[in-house]
Design an enzyme around this catalytic site. Structure first.
Site, PDB file in Angstrom:
ATOM      1  CD  GLU A  22      -2.836  -1.207   2.415  1.00 45.03           C
ATOM      2  OE1 GLU A  22      -2.841  -0.235   3.201  1.00 45.03           O
ATOM      3  OE2 GLU A  22      -3.531  -2.221   2.608  1.00 45.03           O
ATOM      4  CD  GLU A  78      -4.210  -5.731   3.863  1.00 40.92           C
ATOM      5  OE1 GLU A  78      -5.033  -4.917   4.362  1.00 40.92           O
ATOM      6  OE2 GLU A  78      -2.979  -5.611   3.984  1.00 40.92           O
TER       7      GLU A  78
END
Length: 445
Positions: A284, A376
């Site tokens: 991320e 995720e």
């Protein structure tokens, strides 16, 4: 406010100045199918990002350039024949909107899922190659179930899932080296994630590892406001990756190499057990909330490539399948460093859509064909919607804690309702632990 374009006054809608405001378009679709919804928007006072909601369900985000009208589209939105409500809802503010264009588009081609199983590491172990071959063979056909749980297969998350699904277990176990960061390891008694990985592998499962990398001790504030254990977040550390990677902070460079090498020693223990790993570090990055993404794409890419070179060349870690999860095209470190592209997505509660826009975004990171995985997720997507949209994520890995269980350790329906969980884990196109083949004998032909 008056806006101009090419010297002329422009008619527009404006809104999203506060949390209660929104902009709605009512549209009629003549023929069901996949559509691109394209807007011309203007970020008032700066770059803006806002949610796009179709018929009450979030389908993507609208990005508005600062102080200029620009195109922003959410692609691959499935619309049935009839009336639909298209709403732009506030996330990051004030915009002007000049128009909406609705364009029918072709579904994603089945050729997207036809790719080579060759790993970027030419010395990859047989076990890593077998796992990659299995993923490639199932890509576009089946979706692997996964669950993040640092306490392994006996975690409350795994037990709650098994209880609600008649004993079904995720095919993938997600583990985190967070407590192997030097600045946390010396203060904690962390879970034995290596043992959990070995046990799950022996059960026939697939293991993925990430690393919430707590910054070296030198760079931690260690105050009540900025606690030492949150040093992977940008706001809780004063590490400057840009200076480290451009040579201005040589001590910092030596520290991060030292900590990389320490984690490499942990991964070697798994290689010695012939355990292949879906390795997803430095995740991320484009969000900037983790320190490895706070100095921009150039520094991040240097860090990724440094880790790859040390792990593959110096440490001869050949059991890793490299899963990149930078979440932005400019953060892509190159085809020679990435095996799988991952997206982390947390839509609203009970939002079971296929997340087609983010899949399409991931496809655009490179011209090369790479497996795309839902690395995720908060809510588990509906397999039937993924099949309908031909958005076939290789696997999903539900995040832990509140996304699965409540404070008592029982299954929570706050994000994914029980009937959807049961549907997913019993679906003929979703693979669970009991449905995996013996990967140690999987054919490489």
């Amino acid at each position: 406010m008056t806006l101009h374009e090419n010297g002329e006054t422009v008619p527009y809608l404006q809104g999203l100045e506060d949390d209660s405001s929104f902009i709605v378009f009512d549209i009629y679709i003549e023929e069901e199918g996949m559509y691109d919804l394209s807007f011309q928007t203007y970020g008032v006072g700066g770059e803006k990002t806002n949610y796009l909601i179709v018929d009450g369900e979030e389908v993507g985000e609208i990005h508005s350039e600062p102080e200029v009208f620009s195109d922003s589209a959410v692609r691959y939105v499935y619309l049935e024949k009839g009336n639909h409500s298209v709403k732009i809802e506030k996330f990051w503010g004030y915009i002007a909107v000049k128009g909406l264009k609705v364009m029918k588009t072709k579904p994603i081609s089945q050729e997207t899922y036809q790719l080579d199983a060759t790993l970027v590491n030419p010395r990859a172990t047989k076990e890593a190659r077998q796992l990659m071959q299995f993923l490639v063979d199932n890509y576009g056909k089946n979706i692997l179930s996964g669950q993040s749980a640092n306490d392994g297969h006996l975690s409350q998350e795994f037990q709650a899932i098994a209880k609600e699904t008649g004993g079904k277990t995720p095919a993938i176990l997600g583990l985190d080296f967070i407590d192997e960061s030097a600045s946390r390891r010396d203060r904690l008694s962390p879970p034995n994630v290596l043992k959990h990985a070995e046990t799950f592998h022996d059960m026939g499962g697939i293991v993925t590892f990430m690393w919430h990398w707590n910054a070296p001790e030198k760079y931690l504030y260690d105050t009540n406001e900025h606690p030492w254990w949150s040093g992977f977040y940008t706001e809780h550390t004063f590490i400057d990756l840009g200076k480290i990677m451009n040579g201005e902070d040589p001590e910092g460079y030596d520290l991060i190499v030292k900590e990389m090498d320490e984690v490499a020693e942990r991964l070697k223990k798994l290689q010695d057990q012939n355990i292949p790993i879906l390795w997803r570090p430095l995740h991320e990055a484009s969000g900037g909330w983790f320190w490895w993404g706070d100095s921009g794409p150039e520094s991040f890419i240097k860090l990724w490539q440094l880790m790859y070179d040390r792990y593959v060349t110096v440490h001869e870690l050949n059991n890793l399948i490299w899963v990149w999860n930078g979440q932005g095209k400019e953060w892509y470190p190159g085809d020679a460093y990435v095996d799988i592209i991952g997206e982390d997505i947390y839509p609203g509660k009970h939002v079971y859509g296929s997340q087609a826009e983010r899949f399409a975004q991931a496809m655009d990171y490179t011209d090369a064909k790479k497996i795309i995985a839902y690395t995720e997720n908060g809510v588990i997507p509906d397999p039937d919607l993924m099949i309908r949209d031909n958005i076939m994520w290789s696997y999903f890995t539900t995040w832990n804690g509140e996304f699965v269980i409540n404070g008592l350790g029982r299954y929570s329906e706050e994000y994914t309702e029980k009937d959807m969980l049961q549907k997913v884990y019993s679906h003929e196109r979703v693979l669970t632990l009991d449905e995996l083949p013996d990967l140690s004998t999987y054919s490489l032909d």
